[in-house]
Write an enzyme that holds these catalytic residues in place. Structure first.
Site, PDB file in Angstrom:
ATOM      1  N   GLU A 222      13.938   4.389   6.524  1.00  0.00           N
ATOM      2  CA  GLU A 222      12.619   4.185   5.923  1.00  0.00           C
ATOM      3  C   GLU A 222      11.930   2.970   6.542  1.00  0.00           C
ATOM      4  OE1 GLU A 222      10.797   3.259   1.432  1.00  0.00           O
ATOM      5  OE2 GLU A 222      12.951   3.335   1.780  1.00  0.00           O
ATOM      6  N   LYS A 224       8.459   0.273   6.927  1.00  0.00           N
ATOM      7  CA  LYS A 224       7.478  -0.396   6.075  1.00  0.00           C
ATOM      8  C   LYS A 224       6.536  -1.191   6.959  1.00  0.00           C
ATOM      9  CE  LYS A 224       7.056  -2.713   1.621  1.00  0.00           C
ATOM     10  NZ  LYS A 224       7.772  -3.336   0.483  1.00  0.00           N
ATOM     11  N   ASP A 255       7.760   6.687   2.799  1.00  0.00           N
ATOM     12  CA  ASP A 255       7.333   6.187   1.492  1.00  0.00           C
ATOM     13  C   ASP A 255       5.829   6.001   1.576  1.00  0.00           C
ATOM     14  OD1 ASP A 255       6.473   4.151  -0.450  1.00  0.00           O
ATOM     15  OD2 ASP A 255       8.588   3.886  -0.906  1.00  0.00           O
ATOM     16  N   HIS A 258       4.128   2.588   2.082  1.00  0.00           N
ATOM     17  CA  HIS A 258       4.624   1.731   3.158  1.00  0.00           C
ATOM     18  C   HIS A 258       3.795   1.803   4.435  1.00  0.00           C
ATOM     19  CE1 HIS A 258       9.014   0.984   1.673  1.00  0.00           C
ATOM     20  NE2 HIS A 258       8.096   0.701   0.763  1.00  0.00           N
ATOM     21  N   HIS A 282       9.739   9.237  -0.376  1.00  0.00           N
ATOM     22  CA  HIS A 282       9.701   8.425  -1.577  1.00  0.00           C
ATOM     23  C   HIS A 282       8.256   8.461  -2.052  1.00  0.00           C
ATOM     24  CE1 HIS A 282      13.532   5.712  -1.336  1.00  0.00           C
ATOM     25  NE2 HIS A 282      13.804   6.986  -1.498  1.00  0.00           N
ATOM     26  N   ASP A 290      -0.257  -3.119  -1.849  1.00  0.00           N
ATOM     27  CA  ASP A 290       0.975  -3.141  -2.629  1.00  0.00           C
ATOM     28  C   ASP A 290       1.426  -1.722  -2.935  1.00  0.00           C
ATOM     29  OD1 ASP A 290       3.088  -4.184  -4.050  1.00  0.00           O
ATOM     30  OD2 ASP A 290       1.961  -4.330  -5.913  1.00  0.00           O
ATOM     31  N   ASP A 292       4.563   0.898  -4.818  1.00  0.00           N
ATOM     32  CA  ASP A 292       5.468   0.960  -5.965  1.00  0.00           C
ATOM     33  C   ASP A 292       4.785   0.905  -7.325  1.00  0.00           C
ATOM     34  OD1 ASP A 292       7.784   1.174  -4.341  1.00  0.00           O
ATOM     35  OD2 ASP A 292       7.698  -0.966  -3.950  1.00  0.00           O
ATOM     36  N   ASP A 322       9.930   6.472  -6.271  1.00  0.00           N
ATOM     37  CA  ASP A 322      10.307   5.081  -6.008  1.00  0.00           C
ATOM     38  C   ASP A 322       9.163   4.172  -6.435  1.00  0.00           C
ATOM     39  OD1 ASP A 322      11.188   2.635  -5.149  1.00  0.00           O
ATOM     40  OD2 ASP A 322      11.219   3.120  -3.021  1.00  0.00           O
TER      41      ASP A 322
END
Length: 412
Positions: A222, A224, A255, A258, A282, A290, A292, A322
């Site tokens: 993964e 980011k 994700d 990310h 994810h 930001d 999540d 996630d």
């Protein structure tokens, strides 16, 4: 005629079998992350959350033990329809009778209670090495550290996690997705971008040297774009991770929190499916820079689901959630996000992809726009309610969560 029957007739006019869409969704597995329940704290260290990630908020009732966390997971899953897996981080190892093992010494036995929990509920387990919140994260570096002792510690942790992942797969009978993400990077402009990535590559090679059954364990990587405290340079960038995955025959994980805010994972899925046997996701919600946040039934979540369904790739994509929000009831956060992933999948299954593709291929982009707008006001909610009824799950979950908060969480 009830509301579902009326809705089904309307969808039939678009060539869609609403009950078939429901039946398909019942067999789509979504992996639920355990770390929403305790703000990503885990059981193995007293270190505060660190390493490029952060939780905010102090809502009461956080799980503090294995028994509390699993009780909360049970409550959440009782309110979530469909097939589920449990997604664990290595920091959730369970130690008993005064025993402790650091992350480079973890063994399958430290997860026996999780396996028992999953098997009793007929679930598989996914897994994540925990490369954060630990004293051996030096200067925000783990697998890319120039300190050989630090790097070797984390390489060994990764190797132990491969062994544990195979244990999960063999015990549950369900393949385990083991995802590698590291926080490594620099807050300001680095003098040397090349060497940390070279060390990361060498570390991954060492971890993958551990023998494992590739039909039982899918190792993913993964990327980011940045993290807290490493805003200027991330070792595990998208370019690094994609190249490493393709060279070494493992599985890419994307994700959707990310990437740069102008990038969307929904646009990447079709490209990734053309070159990978499997891909992993994810699903989260990014807000500005930001990631999540709790998943909503928003445009990008719907687009992600649409791309999976339109490509006939439900059996090629590992779907997991996630996110972590400590400012609201944590069980509600789980249920809301998981239900919204399933809502998006159902919405995609109720979309006449073949008809829309034909309009695009024929160049009738006017009709394509009009039909897409028509679909937005079809009685999707009535089909969703039928799905919930088929799964014996109530539409209203807030009252049940408030009762659990009063009876259980408030007493912690």
């Amino acid at each position: 005629m009830n509301r579902f029957d009326t809705a089904a007739e309307i969808y039939k006019n678009y060539g869609i079998d609403a009950q078939k869409a429901i039946d398909t969704l019942k067999n789509v597995t979504v992996s639920m992350h355990c770390w929403q329940g305790d703000d990503v704290v885990g059981f193995d260290t007293k270190e505060s959350l660190s390493g490029g990630i952060q939780t905010t908020g102090n809502y009461p009732g956080k799980a503090r033990t294995f028994d509390e966390l699993t009780a909360d997971i049970d409550k959440a899953m009782s309110l979530i329809p469909g097939k589920k897996k449990l997604n664990l981080h290595a920091c959730y190892a369970v130690f008993e009778d005064g025993e402790f093992a650091d992350r480079n010494e973890l063994k399958p036995k430290h997860f026996e209670k999780w396996v028992k929990f999953a098997k009793e509920r007929n679930m598989g387990i996914d897994f994540n090495p925990t490369f954060f919140s630990h004293a051996m994260v030096k200067d925000n570096l783990t697998l890319s550290s120039p300190d050989e002792n630090v790097r070797k510690f984390w390489v060994e942790h990764g190797k132990r996690c491969v062994e544990i992942s195979q244990y999960f797969a063999e015990e549950t009978g369900v393949p385990c997705v083991m995802n590698i993400w590291i926080p490594d990077g620099y807050k300001d402009i680095p003098a040397d971008r090349f060497s940390p990535r070279a060390r990361f590559k060498a570390s991954l090679d060492e971890i993958l040297s551990v023998p494992y059954d590739k039909t039982k364990v899918y190792i993913t990587l993964e990327s980011k774009v940045f993290g807290i405290g490493m805003e200027s340079y991330t070792v595990g960038s998208a370019e690094f991770c994609l190249n490493y995955v393709n060279k070494n025959g493992i599985t890419p994980l994307m994700d959707n929190g990310h990437y740069h805010p102008t990038e969307v994972v929904s646009d990447k899925i079709s490209a990734m499916l053309l070159f990978n046997e499997k891909i992993a996701l994810h699903i989260t919600r990014g807000v500005r820079w930001d990631s999540d946040h709790v998943v909503l039934f928003d445009d990008e979540t719907k687009e992600i689901a649409k791309e999976i369904v339109a490509a006939d790739a439900l059996d090629k994509v590992f779907i997991a959630t996630d996110y972590f929000d400590a400012s609201i009831n944590r069980i509600s956060a789980w249920v809301t996000g998981m239900r919204n992933v399933q809502k998006a999948l159902l919405y995609a299954l109720l979309t006449p992809h073949k008809m829309l593709k034909e309009l695009q291929d024929s160049g009738d982009l006017t009709a394509l726009m009009v039909k897409n707008e028509e679909l937005k006001t079809l009685p999707f909610g009535d089909v969703w309610e039928k799905y919930l009824a088929d799964e014996n799950v109530n539409s209203d979950y807030l009252s049940e969560i408030k009762k659990y908060e009063k009876d259980v969480l408030s007493k912690r």
